[in-house]
Design an enzyme around this catalytic site. Sequence first.
Site, PDB file in Angstrom:
ATOM      1  N   GLY A   1      -9.586  -1.836  -5.533  1.00  0.00           N
ATOM      2  CA  GLY A   1     -10.667  -2.238  -5.051  1.00  0.00           C
ATOM      3  C   GLY A   1     -11.614  -3.084  -5.830  1.00  0.00           C
ATOM      4  O   GLY A   1     -12.615  -3.469  -5.427  1.00  0.00           O
TER       5      GLY A   1
ATOM      6  N   GLY B   1      -4.480  -2.140  -0.130  1.00  0.00           N
ATOM      7  CA  GLY B   1      -5.772  -1.753   0.614  1.00  0.00           C
ATOM      8  C   GLY B   1      -6.312  -2.990   1.198  1.00  0.00           C
ATOM      9  O   GLY B   1      -5.803  -3.429   2.491  1.00  0.00           O
ATOM     10  N   GLY B   2      -7.238  -3.662   0.680  1.00  0.00           N
ATOM     11  CA  GLY B   2      -7.885  -4.756   1.355  1.00  0.00           C
ATOM     12  C   GLY B   2      -7.092  -5.825   1.901  1.00  0.00           C
ATOM     13  O   GLY B   2      -7.310  -6.261   3.023  1.00  0.00           O
TER      14      GLY B   2
ATOM     15  N   HIS C   1      -4.218  10.179  -2.685  1.00  0.00           N
ATOM     16  CA  HIS C   1      -4.830   9.026  -3.076  1.00  0.00           C
ATOM     17  C   HIS C   1      -6.175   9.197  -4.028  1.00  0.00           C
ATOM     18  O   HIS C   1      -6.831  10.216  -3.862  1.00  0.00           O
ATOM     19  CB  HIS C   1      -5.334   8.112  -1.644  1.00  0.00           C
ATOM     20  CG  HIS C   1      -5.671   6.756  -2.042  1.00  0.00           C
ATOM     21  ND1 HIS C   1      -7.197   6.382  -2.638  1.00  0.00           N
ATOM     22  CD2 HIS C   1      -5.225   5.503  -1.913  1.00  0.00           C
ATOM     23  CE1 HIS C   1      -6.961   5.243  -2.891  1.00  0.00           C
ATOM     24  NE2 HIS C   1      -5.944   4.626  -2.464  1.00  0.00           N
TER      25      HIS C   1
ATOM     26  N   GLU D   1      -8.957   8.232  -4.141  1.00  0.00           N
ATOM     27  CA  GLU D   1     -10.119   8.528  -3.419  1.00  0.00           C
ATOM     28  C   GLU D   1     -10.347   9.815  -2.980  1.00  0.00           C
ATOM     29  O   GLU D   1     -11.472  10.497  -2.975  1.00  0.00           O
ATOM     30  CB  GLU D   1     -10.321   7.391  -2.389  1.00  0.00           C
ATOM     31  CG  GLU D   1     -10.824   5.969  -2.871  1.00  0.00           C
ATOM     32  CD  GLU D   1     -10.040   5.027  -1.870  1.00  0.00           C
ATOM     33  OE1 GLU D   1      -9.833   5.089  -0.865  1.00  0.00           O
ATOM     34  OE2 GLU D   1     -10.160   3.747  -2.498  1.00  0.00           O
TER      35      GLU D   1
ATOM     36  N   SER E   1      -5.440  -3.941  -6.051  1.00  0.00           N
ATOM     37  CA  SER E   1      -5.623  -5.292  -5.952  1.00  0.00           C
ATOM     38  C   SER E   1      -4.625  -6.201  -5.866  1.00  0.00           C
ATOM     39  O   SER E   1      -4.572  -7.432  -6.315  1.00  0.00           O
ATOM     40  CB  SER E   1      -6.558  -5.695  -6.967  1.00  0.00           C
ATOM     41  OG  SER E   1      -7.863  -4.975  -7.155  1.00  0.00           O
TER      42      SER E   1
ATOM     43  N   ASN F   1      -2.942   0.528   3.490  1.00  0.00           N
ATOM     44  CA  ASN F   1      -3.518   1.702   3.437  1.00  0.00           C
ATOM     45  C   ASN F   1      -4.918   1.143   4.106  1.00  0.00           C
ATOM     46  O   ASN F   1      -5.674   0.606   3.333  1.00  0.00           O
ATOM     47  CB  ASN F   1      -3.847   2.123   2.047  1.00  0.00           C
ATOM     48  CG  ASN F   1      -4.753   3.430   2.118  1.00  0.00           C
ATOM     49  OD1 ASN F   1      -5.413   3.837   3.340  1.00  0.00           O
ATOM     50  ND2 ASN F   1      -5.048   3.969   1.021  1.00  0.00           N
ATOM     51  N   TRP F   2      -5.162   1.330   5.349  1.00  0.00           N
ATOM     52  CA  TRP F   2      -6.376   0.812   6.031  1.00  0.00           C
ATOM     53  C   TRP F   2      -7.616   1.498   5.461  1.00  0.00           C
ATOM     54  O   TRP F   2      -8.715   1.035   5.751  1.00  0.00           O
ATOM     55  CB  TRP F   2      -6.434   0.817   7.355  1.00  0.00           C
ATOM     56  CG  TRP F   2      -5.388  -0.173   7.907  1.00  0.00           C
ATOM     57  CD1 TRP F   2      -4.255  -0.774   7.350  1.00  0.00           C
ATOM     58  CD2 TRP F   2      -5.107  -0.256   9.491  1.00  0.00           C
ATOM     59  NE1 TRP F   2      -3.659  -1.365   8.320  1.00  0.00           N
ATOM     60  CE2 TRP F   2      -4.040  -1.296   9.607  1.00  0.00           C
ATOM     61  CE3 TRP F   2      -5.701   0.101  10.632  1.00  0.00           C
ATOM     62  CZ2 TRP F   2      -3.570  -1.722  10.768  1.00  0.00           C
ATOM     63  CZ3 TRP F   2      -5.038  -0.361  11.858  1.00  0.00           C
ATOM     64  CH2 TRP F   2      -4.125  -1.254  12.044  1.00  0.00           C
ATOM     65  N   LYS F   3      -7.481   2.630   4.829  1.00  0.00           N
ATOM     66  CA  LYS F   3      -8.668   3.664   4.678  1.00  0.00           C
ATOM     67  C   LYS F   3      -9.629   3.585   5.747  1.00  0.00           C
ATOM     68  O   LYS F   3      -9.106   3.816   6.745  1.00  0.00           O
ATOM     69  CB  LYS F   3      -9.232   2.804   3.508  1.00  0.00           C
ATOM     70  CG  LYS F   3      -8.313   2.568   2.309  1.00  0.00           C
ATOM     71  CD  LYS F   3      -8.970   2.222   0.945  1.00  0.00           C
ATOM     72  CE  LYS F   3      -8.074   1.837  -0.223  1.00  0.00           C
ATOM     73  NZ  LYS F   3      -8.465   1.617  -1.458  1.00  0.00           N
TER      74      LYS F   3
ATOM     75  N   GLU G   1      -1.032   3.730  -8.567  1.00  0.00           N
ATOM     76  CA  GLU G   1      -2.110   3.189  -8.449  1.00  0.00           C
ATOM     77  C   GLU G   1      -3.224   3.480  -9.780  1.00  0.00           C
ATOM     78  O   GLU G   1      -3.970   4.576  -9.404  1.00  0.00           O
ATOM     79  CB  GLU G   1      -2.826   3.607  -7.215  1.00  0.00           C
ATOM     80  CG  GLU G   1      -1.891   3.216  -5.831  1.00  0.00           C
ATOM     81  CD  GLU G   1      -2.869   3.117  -4.594  1.00  0.00           C
ATOM     82  OE1 GLU G   1      -2.503   2.297  -3.856  1.00  0.00           O
ATOM     83  OE2 GLU G   1      -3.901   3.846  -4.233  1.00  0.00           O
TER      84      GLU G   1
HETATM   85  P1  13P Z   1      -6.814  -2.450  -2.929  1.00  0.00           P
HETATM   86  O1  13P Z   1      -5.586  -2.892  -2.538  1.00  0.00           O
HETATM   87  O2  13P Z   1      -7.959  -2.971  -1.800  1.00  0.00           O
HETATM   88  O3  13P Z   1      -7.292  -2.608  -4.331  1.00  0.00           O
HETATM   89  O4  13P Z   1      -6.486  -0.787  -2.602  1.00  0.00           O
HETATM   90  C1  13P Z   1      -5.510  -0.246  -3.163  1.00  0.00           C
HETATM   91  C2  13P Z   1      -5.211   0.934  -2.484  1.00  0.00           C
HETATM   92  O5  13P Z   1      -6.013   2.001  -2.806  1.00  0.00           O
HETATM   93  C3  13P Z   1      -4.142   1.177  -1.640  1.00  0.00           C
HETATM   94  O6  13P Z   1      -4.032   2.599  -1.368  1.00  0.00           O
END
Ligand code: 13P
Length: 252
Positions: free
Chosen positions: A176, A236-237, A95, A97, A215, A6-8, A170
């Site tokens: 994050g 994510g990251g 998600h 977010e 994470s 997920n590149w966000k 999640e």
């Molecule tokens: P991180 O891997 O950066 O913690 O993000 C997880 C995430 O929100 C994937 O959708």
Amino acid sequence: MLIAGNWKMNLMPHEGMMLTHELCMGLSDIPSHVDMLICPPFTHLAQCSLIIENNESQLLIGAQNCHASDQGAFTGEISAPMLASMGMDYVILGHSERRILFNESNDVIARKCHAALKAGLIPIVCIGETLEQRNQGIVNQVVQEQLLSILQHEQIVNHIPAHDIVFAYEPVWAIGTGLAASPEQAEDVHAFIRMQLEEKLGDHASMIDVIYGGSVKPENAKEYFLQPNIDGALIGGASLKAESFLAIAAQA
Ligand code: 13P
């Protein structure tokens, strides 16, 4: 196993294109039972999918959101049929977010999920508790409510046996933060999710991927993949660099 990135709202188009290219190259070293998926921002989807096509790569591509309606006066929104027409395979929905920053309710997410299934996309529905909810001891209750809003939605349940759907657990406090859930904590919730799926969908439950997000890094990924009810990861990251994303997939 599904390894999804997920590149966000990260990477400029040229960076996204470079990353897609690197992933296409690296995919040949990844075991064939692993599906790798990228979910770039909307603005990058056409270019990234062209790169995948030109490389004749098995890399999968999806979006990070869609609207619940197929079309209409919804300025700034993108519909599921629009994404499907671009050749998208997946769409991430609900998600945390989006739930927290954009006030998306379980009901809105269920309607988006129905729209995605109808359009032939595979929804990745994200569920998970906040730290406060975990401290209150209501993890299963929160997760169950989020899950049932999907599984008790009549039109969705009718779609599920014939279409794929993925659930991503999640925990909000692990996203994050570098504070990943322990593999045991994650497995506990995944087992609970599997039980709920079995109750509602019977034998079909074992075919549904339930993936962990929060994470995940090359250093901790393997422990998750060893758990019986964890079928992959939503990252994510660590999905923003080919090296770390491929290193995670190599362990799946
Ligand atoms: P991180 O891997 O950066 O913690 O993000 C997880 C995430 O929100 C994937 O959708």
